[in-house]
Write a protein that holds these residues in place. Sequence first.
Motif, PDB file in Angstrom:
ATOM      1  N   GLN A 100      -8.698   2.065   8.719  1.00 18.09           N
ATOM      2  CA  GLN A 100      -9.685   1.583   7.748  1.00 18.09           C
ATOM      3  C   GLN A 100      -9.523   0.088   7.476  1.00 18.09           C
ATOM      4  OE1 GLN A 100     -10.527   4.221   4.296  1.00 18.09           O
ATOM      5  NE2 GLN A 100      -8.930   5.539   5.153  1.00 18.09           N
ATOM      6  N   ILE A 101      -8.286  -0.365   7.474  1.00 18.49           N
ATOM      7  CA  ILE A 101      -8.041  -1.802   7.300  1.00 18.49           C
ATOM      8  C   ILE A 101      -8.686  -2.576   8.440  1.00 18.49           C
ATOM      9  CG2 ILE A 101      -6.260  -3.602   7.316  1.00 18.49           C
ATOM     10  CD1 ILE A 101      -4.413  -1.561   5.901  1.00 18.49           C
ATOM     11  N   ALA A 102      -8.496  -2.080   9.655  1.00 16.89           N
ATOM     12  CA  ALA A 102      -9.069  -2.749  10.828  1.00 16.89           C
ATOM     13  C   ALA A 102     -10.591  -2.799  10.743  1.00 16.89           C
ATOM     14  CB  ALA A 102      -8.631  -2.031  12.106  1.00 16.89           C
ATOM     15  N   GLU A 103     -11.188  -1.767  10.195  1.00 20.00           N
ATOM     16  CA  GLU A 103     -12.652  -1.696  10.114  1.00 20.00           C
ATOM     17  C   GLU A 103     -13.229  -2.540   8.978  1.00 20.00           C
ATOM     18  OE1 GLU A 103     -13.305   2.455   9.657  1.00 20.00           O
ATOM     19  OE2 GLU A 103     -12.886   2.946  11.767  1.00 20.00           O
ATOM     20  N   ASP A 119       4.263   2.547   2.737  1.00 22.11           N
ATOM     21  CA  ASP A 119       4.027   3.779   3.492  1.00 22.11           C
ATOM     22  C   ASP A 119       2.551   4.112   3.624  1.00 22.11           C
ATOM     23  OD1 ASP A 119       3.262   4.907   1.029  1.00 22.11           O
ATOM     24  OD2 ASP A 119       5.188   5.890   0.718  1.00 22.11           O
ATOM     25  N   GLY A 120       1.684   3.372   2.942  1.00 17.87           N
ATOM     26  CA  GLY A 120       0.253   3.573   3.111  1.00 17.87           C
ATOM     27  C   GLY A 120      -0.308   2.903   4.341  1.00 17.87           C
ATOM     28  N   VAL A 121       0.433   1.986   4.953  1.00 15.54           N
ATOM     29  CA  VAL A 121      -0.085   1.264   6.113  1.00 15.54           C
ATOM     30  C   VAL A 121      -0.436   2.205   7.262  1.00 15.54           C
ATOM     31  CG1 VAL A 121       0.513  -0.366   7.948  1.00 15.54           C
ATOM     32  CG2 VAL A 121       0.932  -0.975   5.559  1.00 15.54           C
ATOM     33  N   PRO A 122       0.469   3.122   7.670  1.00 15.57           N
ATOM     34  CA  PRO A 122       0.084   4.035   8.762  1.00 15.57           C
ATOM     35  C   PRO A 122      -1.116   4.909   8.413  1.00 15.57           C
ATOM     36  CG  PRO A 122       2.454   4.095   8.391  1.00 15.57           C
ATOM     37  CD  PRO A 122       1.858   3.348   7.241  1.00 15.57           C
ATOM     38  N   LEU A 141       0.857  -1.187   0.000  1.00 17.65           N
ATOM     39  CA  LEU A 141       0.000   0.000   0.000  1.00 17.65           C
ATOM     40  C   LEU A 141       0.892   1.236   0.000  1.00 17.65           C
ATOM     41  CD1 LEU A 141      -2.627  -0.988   2.745  1.00 17.65           C
ATOM     42  CD2 LEU A 141      -2.971  -1.049   0.259  1.00 17.65           C
ATOM     43  N   MET A 142       0.844   1.987  -1.085  1.00 24.55           N
ATOM     44  CA  MET A 142       1.557   3.258  -1.146  1.00 24.55           C
ATOM     45  C   MET A 142       0.534   4.381  -1.103  1.00 24.55           C
ATOM     46  SD  MET A 142       4.301   2.342  -4.157  1.00 24.55           S
ATOM     47  CE  MET A 142       5.030   3.981  -4.127  1.00 24.55           C
ATOM     48  N   ASP A 143       0.773   5.359  -0.268  1.00 24.69           N
ATOM     49  CA  ASP A 143      -0.169   6.468  -0.133  1.00 24.69           C
ATOM     50  C   ASP A 143      -0.151   7.315  -1.400  1.00 24.69           C
ATOM     51  OD1 ASP A 143      -1.882   8.416   0.754  1.00 24.69           O
ATOM     52  OD2 ASP A 143      -0.443   9.353   2.124  1.00 24.69           O
ATOM     53  N   ALA A 144      -1.275   7.312  -2.130  1.00 28.08           N
ATOM     54  CA  ALA A 144      -1.395   8.087  -3.366  1.00 28.08           C
ATOM     55  C   ALA A 144      -2.250   9.345  -3.160  1.00 28.08           C
ATOM     56  CB  ALA A 144      -1.993   7.225  -4.471  1.00 28.08           C
ATOM     57  N   ARG A 145      -2.577   9.661  -1.899  1.00 27.00           N
ATOM     58  CA  ARG A 145      -3.408  10.826  -1.552  1.00 27.00           C
ATOM     59  C   ARG A 145      -4.849  10.624  -2.014  1.00 27.00           C
ATOM     60  NH1 ARG A 145       0.302  12.498   2.056  1.00 27.00           N
ATOM     61  NH2 ARG A 145       2.339  12.812   1.070  1.00 27.00           N
ATOM     62  N   ARG A 146      -5.710  11.526  -1.580  1.00 29.94           N
ATOM     63  CA  ARG A 146      -7.137  11.503  -1.923  1.00 29.94           C
ATOM     64  C   ARG A 146      -7.778  10.151  -1.598  1.00 29.94           C
ATOM     65  NH1 ARG A 146      -7.979  14.753  -7.659  1.00 29.94           N
ATOM     66  NH2 ARG A 146      -7.056  16.723  -7.000  1.00 29.94           N
TER      67      ARG A 146
END
Length: 237
Positions: free
Chosen positions: A171-174, A163-166, A113-118
């Motif tokens: 949301q992953i947990a939910e 870097d998308g994990v944090p 998971l890479m943070d791509a914003r939005r």
Amino acid sequence: MKILGIESSGLVASVAVTEDGIVIGEYTTNFKKTHSQTLLPMLDALKKMIDLDMESIDAIAVSGGPGSFTGLRIGSATAKGLGFALDKPLISVPTVEALAYNLWGAATDICPLMDARRNQTYTGIYRFEEGEMKEILPQCAVDLGEIIDTINQNGKPVTFLGDGVPVFQQQIAEKCKVPYIFAPAHMNRQNAAALCARAEEYYRQGRMETAAEHRPDYLRLSQAERERLEQQKKQKV
């Protein structure tokens, strides 16, 4: 087979040299400095540390995208410059695939998971079977909910990294309904050694390109390009 790897798709800056399946040297940082400040000094330091003759390199591996637009351009320009100067081929490895390769041999599915914003992520799903990486879902840019839905439909345990994990952990947990874990610190970010390892497979398959041919794969338009298109649409109304 000796490969020089350059990784600059995210906050991590990393260079490495592998030879015949062995990491000869690696220099990796994960700090808020631009890659234009770090990559070449890191490469020079690594070169001196391992007495690297640049002419001895067989190929240059580079993170091919997606990722930070600026980071990818800097890495691409560095790799292309070296490719032209040394007359060596480039091996462009998809960023998400190289990131997943950190977890070689994992028993679970792997979802970078890479943070791509939005609320979007650059992601994909990979699986190792009999020592080979299988592409379950090719790298893509999607809303987090979309990739979680796919994971739930697959019904397989999964390991998340990147870097998308944090950013998306809550949301992953939910939303995630299958067993999942997060990769530990030494495996959860891009690194040039993993890039080189994956590039070795590409090299054996002949999946190379010239410096002139290489282009990063951004997967989506930059913010500036999106804003320009939106402005053009408004002008037509």
